[in-house]
Motif scaffolding. Structure first.
Motif, PDB file in Angstrom:
ATOM      1  N   VAL A 148     -51.735 -22.749  38.740  1.00 42.17           N
ATOM      2  CA  VAL A 148     -52.949 -23.123  39.280  1.00 42.17           C
ATOM      3  C   VAL A 148     -52.213 -24.462  38.381  1.00 42.17           C
ATOM      4  O   VAL A 148     -52.295 -25.745  37.687  1.00 42.17           O
ATOM      5  N   ARG A 149     -51.595 -25.574  39.687  1.00 42.06           N
ATOM      6  CA  ARG A 149     -51.261 -26.921  39.344  1.00 42.06           C
ATOM      7  C   ARG A 149     -51.446 -27.967  40.155  1.00 42.06           C
ATOM      8  O   ARG A 149     -51.334 -28.126  41.187  1.00 42.06           O
ATOM      9  N   VAL A 165     -61.141  -2.407  43.999  1.00 42.58           N
ATOM     10  CA  VAL A 165     -61.590  -2.799  46.273  1.00 42.58           C
ATOM     11  C   VAL A 165     -60.641  -3.555  46.446  1.00 42.58           C
ATOM     12  O   VAL A 165     -60.007  -5.159  45.345  1.00 42.58           O
ATOM     13  N   ASP A 166     -60.275  -3.905  47.975  1.00 38.58           N
ATOM     14  CA  ASP A 166     -59.431  -4.421  48.559  1.00 38.58           C
ATOM     15  C   ASP A 166     -59.599  -5.773  48.242  1.00 38.58           C
ATOM     16  O   ASP A 166     -61.159  -6.015  48.023  1.00 38.58           O
ATOM     17  N   ARG A 167     -59.301  -7.184  48.321  1.00 37.66           N
ATOM     18  CA  ARG A 167     -59.957  -9.025  48.431  1.00 37.66           C
ATOM     19  C   ARG A 167     -59.490  -9.995  49.195  1.00 37.66           C
ATOM     20  O   ARG A 167     -58.820  -9.271  49.806  1.00 37.66           O
ATOM     21  N   VAL A 168     -59.812 -10.731  49.620  1.00 37.25           N
ATOM     22  CA  VAL A 168     -60.415 -11.992  49.849  1.00 37.25           C
ATOM     23  C   VAL A 168     -59.802 -12.948  48.912  1.00 37.25           C
ATOM     24  O   VAL A 168     -60.950 -12.759  48.437  1.00 37.25           O
ATOM     25  N   THR A 169     -59.152 -14.273  49.052  1.00 39.51           N
ATOM     26  CA  THR A 169     -58.547 -14.503  48.226  1.00 39.51           C
ATOM     27  C   THR A 169     -57.909 -15.956  48.254  1.00 39.51           C
ATOM     28  O   THR A 169     -57.485 -16.437  49.468  1.00 39.51           O
ATOM     29  N   PHE A 170     -58.011 -17.710  48.064  1.00 40.57           N
ATOM     30  CA  PHE A 170     -57.787 -18.248  48.269  1.00 40.57           C
ATOM     31  C   PHE A 170     -56.371 -18.419  47.780  1.00 40.57           C
ATOM     32  O   PHE A 170     -55.880 -17.825  47.287  1.00 40.57           O
ATOM     33  N   THR A 171     -55.707 -18.684  48.889  1.00 40.42           N
ATOM     34  CA  THR A 171     -54.325 -18.856  48.473  1.00 40.42           C
ATOM     35  C   THR A 171     -53.923 -20.160  47.179  1.00 40.42           C
ATOM     36  O   THR A 171     -54.373 -20.638  47.103  1.00 40.42           O
ATOM     37  N   LEU A 172     -53.181 -20.085  46.524  1.00 39.00           N
ATOM     38  CA  LEU A 172     -52.170 -21.396  46.095  1.00 39.00           C
ATOM     39  C   LEU A 172     -51.939 -22.475  46.491  1.00 39.00           C
ATOM     40  O   LEU A 172     -52.374 -22.945  45.554  1.00 39.00           O
ATOM     41  N   PRO A 173     -51.745 -22.409  47.587  1.00 38.67           N
ATOM     42  CA  PRO A 173     -51.676 -24.365  48.445  1.00 38.67           C
ATOM     43  C   PRO A 173     -53.067 -24.270  48.778  1.00 38.67           C
ATOM     44  O   PRO A 173     -53.830 -25.860  48.621  1.00 38.67           O
ATOM     45  N   LEU A 174     -53.900 -23.805  49.055  1.00 40.57           N
ATOM     46  CA  LEU A 174     -54.675 -24.462  48.998  1.00 40.57           C
ATOM     47  C   LEU A 174     -55.775 -24.613  47.918  1.00 40.57           C
ATOM     48  O   LEU A 174     -56.201 -25.662  48.070  1.00 40.57           O
ATOM     49  N   ILE A 175     -55.397 -24.000  46.987  1.00 43.99           N
ATOM     50  CA  ILE A 175     -55.793 -23.728  45.615  1.00 43.99           C
ATOM     51  C   ILE A 175     -55.148 -24.978  44.839  1.00 43.99           C
ATOM     52  O   ILE A 175     -56.057 -25.965  44.517  1.00 43.99           O
ATOM     53  N   ASN A 176     -54.270 -25.613  45.057  1.00 42.81           N
ATOM     54  CA  ASN A 176     -53.549 -26.171  44.270  1.00 42.81           C
ATOM     55  C   ASN A 176     -53.364 -27.357  44.895  1.00 42.81           C
ATOM     56  O   ASN A 176     -53.336 -28.749  44.880  1.00 42.81           O
ATOM     57  N   ASP A 198     -47.263 -10.482  46.661  1.00 39.43           N
ATOM     58  CA  ASP A 198     -47.315 -10.761  48.208  1.00 39.43           C
ATOM     59  C   ASP A 198     -47.381 -12.320  48.061  1.00 39.43           C
ATOM     60  O   ASP A 198     -47.598 -13.243  48.314  1.00 39.43           O
ATOM     61  N   SER A 199     -49.831 -11.996  47.568  1.00 37.07           N
ATOM     62  CA  SER A 199     -50.197 -13.269  47.839  1.00 37.07           C
ATOM     63  C   SER A 199     -49.985 -14.619  46.818  1.00 37.07           C
ATOM     64  O   SER A 199     -50.128 -15.763  47.310  1.00 37.07           O
ATOM     65  N   LEU A 200     -48.832 -14.281  45.397  1.00 42.81           N
ATOM     66  CA  LEU A 200     -48.522 -15.639  44.890  1.00 42.81           C
ATOM     67  C   LEU A 200     -47.635 -16.162  45.565  1.00 42.81           C
ATOM     68  O   LEU A 200     -46.940 -17.296  45.419  1.00 42.81           O
ATOM     69  N   GLU A 201     -46.957 -15.562  46.506  1.00 41.54           N
ATOM     70  CA  GLU A 201     -45.668 -16.249  47.350  1.00 41.54           C
ATOM     71  C   GLU A 201     -46.525 -17.163  48.712  1.00 41.54           C
ATOM     72  O   GLU A 201     -45.237 -17.558  49.458  1.00 41.54           O
ATOM     73  N   VAL A 202     -47.132 -16.765  49.002  1.00 37.62           N
ATOM     74  CA  VAL A 202     -47.788 -17.145  50.440  1.00 37.62           C
ATOM     75  C   VAL A 202     -47.262 -18.686  50.195  1.00 37.62           C
ATOM     76  O   VAL A 202     -48.199 -19.347  49.593  1.00 37.62           O
ATOM     77  N   THR A 203     -46.565 -19.452  51.334  1.00 35.80           N
ATOM     78  CA  THR A 203     -46.985 -20.747  51.719  1.00 35.80           C
ATOM     79  C   THR A 203     -47.417 -20.947  52.780  1.00 35.80           C
ATOM     80  O   THR A 203     -47.799 -22.291  52.767  1.00 35.80           O
ATOM     81  N   ASP A 204     -48.020 -20.232  54.085  1.00 37.13           N
ATOM     82  CA  ASP A 204     -47.724 -21.075  55.243  1.00 37.13           C
ATOM     83  C   ASP A 204     -49.444 -20.292  55.681  1.00 37.13           C
ATOM     84  O   ASP A 204     -49.848 -20.639  56.611  1.00 37.13           O
ATOM     85  N   ARG A 205     -50.336 -19.721  54.112  1.00 37.22           N
ATOM     86  CA  ARG A 205     -51.777 -19.561  54.303  1.00 37.22           C
ATOM     87  C   ARG A 205     -52.543 -20.675  53.318  1.00 37.22           C
ATOM     88  O   ARG A 205     -52.079 -20.664  52.571  1.00 37.22           O
ATOM     89  N   LEU A 206     -53.788 -20.452  54.288  1.00 34.15           N
ATOM     90  CA  LEU A 206     -54.771 -20.937  53.374  1.00 34.15           C
ATOM     91  C   LEU A 206     -55.761 -19.528  52.866  1.00 34.15           C
ATOM     92  O   LEU A 206     -56.263 -20.042  51.462  1.00 34.15           O
ATOM     93  N   THR A 266     -56.689 -14.920  38.788  1.00 36.27           N
ATOM     94  CA  THR A 266     -57.049 -15.601  38.928  1.00 36.27           C
ATOM     95  C   THR A 266     -57.541 -15.469  40.666  1.00 36.27           C
ATOM     96  O   THR A 266     -56.569 -15.039  41.419  1.00 36.27           O
ATOM     97  N   ALA A 267     -59.217 -15.943  40.910  1.00 37.53           N
ATOM     98  CA  ALA A 267     -59.230 -15.750  42.608  1.00 37.53           C
ATOM     99  C   ALA A 267     -58.844 -14.449  42.290  1.00 37.53           C
ATOM    100  O   ALA A 267     -59.367 -13.720  41.857  1.00 37.53           O
TER     101      ALA A 267
END
Ligand code: 6PG
Length: 246
Positions: free
Chosen positions: A227-228, A177-188, A156-164, A148-149
């Motif tokens: 995503v919760r 292609v490379d991506r830019v994405t919201f992280t789970l902390p920002l989504i949640n 590794d992006s799924l493990e990120v806790t200190d970035r938006l 998703t996103a």
């Protein structure tokens, strides 16, 4: 609470999503005078964006548009999520360019684009450090690999806790292609998340996500299942994807 609604057609998903977006906008604007909405890419939201563009009596000047993820391609590239939003919605409603917060894909590399977008979001919300801003609504889709996103399985992006916002190499699904994405902390941290997804090709993925949704978040195995949000979680899906159990 999570809420899975099954619709007969993708047009009915789009119509229900329109009602939900407009209700979220009314509530947000009534509460604080602005509606902070993060759009999604892919093909599924196209109909919703077209319907939104046709609406009358909308306080568009109070809407702010963000992008939950972006492909690191020029804004006029057919693969760009911003390109989809621009051609179906943003160019058709009376808004000022200052209301649109696109991923700065003109940065020299994808990580610089992610950092710049993260800074723009923090600046917009007036947050810093460990404070995570809350969008009013984040729209999401889901790929047949349960991504998703641009949060792809095994990354590794799924493990990120200190970035938006982070950069990501491509997942297994196109475009590569490379991506830019919201992280789970920002989504949640958001008040509302609405997933829109459809198609038999996603049925197996949705079964995995559905199992996740019945587990505690920390036991989720799929990006979409992780995503919760603090607020509402809604899934608008079609019968082909939901199967017969739901
Ligand atoms: C992207 C999207 C992505 C999308 C899913 C589903 O950049 O591709 O943000 O997360 O929502 O891949 O895409 P479809 O709606 O095209 O099936």
């Amino acid at each position: 609470m999570d809420n899975i609604q099954v619709f007969d057609t993708t047009d009915k998903i789009a119509a229900a999503a329109l009602d939900y977006v407009l209700k979220a906008a009314d509530e947000s604007i009534a509460e604080k005078g602005v509606f902070n909405l993060a759009l999604t890419g892919g093909s599924t939201p196209r109909k919703l964006y077209e319907l939104l563009a046709q609406q009358k009596d909308i306080e568009w000047q109070k809407w702010r548009f963000f992008m939950g993820d972006e492909r690191y391609v020029p804004p006029d590239d057919e693969r760009s999520n911003q390109h989809l939003a621009q051609e179906t919605l943003l160019s058709k409603v009376p808004i000022d360019v200052s209301q649109v917060y696109a991923v700065p894909v003109d940065e020299p590399d994808v990580e610089a684009a992610a950092r710049a977008y993260e800074s723009a979001i923090s600046k917009y919300f007036g947050t810093s450090g460990s404070t995570i801003p809350s969008f009013d609504l984040i729209l999401l889709g889901m790929g047949s690999d349960t991504h998703t996103a641009s949060l792809f399985p095994g990354k590794d992006s799924l493990e990120v806790t200190d970035r938006l916002v982070v950069s990501s190499s491509p997942g297994v699904l196109p475009p590569p292609v490379d991506r830019v994405t919201f992280t789970l902390p920002l989504i949640n941290a958001t008040h509302r998340v609405l997933f829109m997804a459809a198609g038999a090709d996603k049925a197996e993925a949705f079964q995995k996500v559905h199992q996740d949704l019945h587990e505690p978040p920390e036991k989720a195995l799929t990006p979409a299942g992780m995503v919760r949000p603090d607020g509402e979680l809604h899934w608008f899906v079609d019968r082909a994807m939901a199967g017969t159990e739901l």
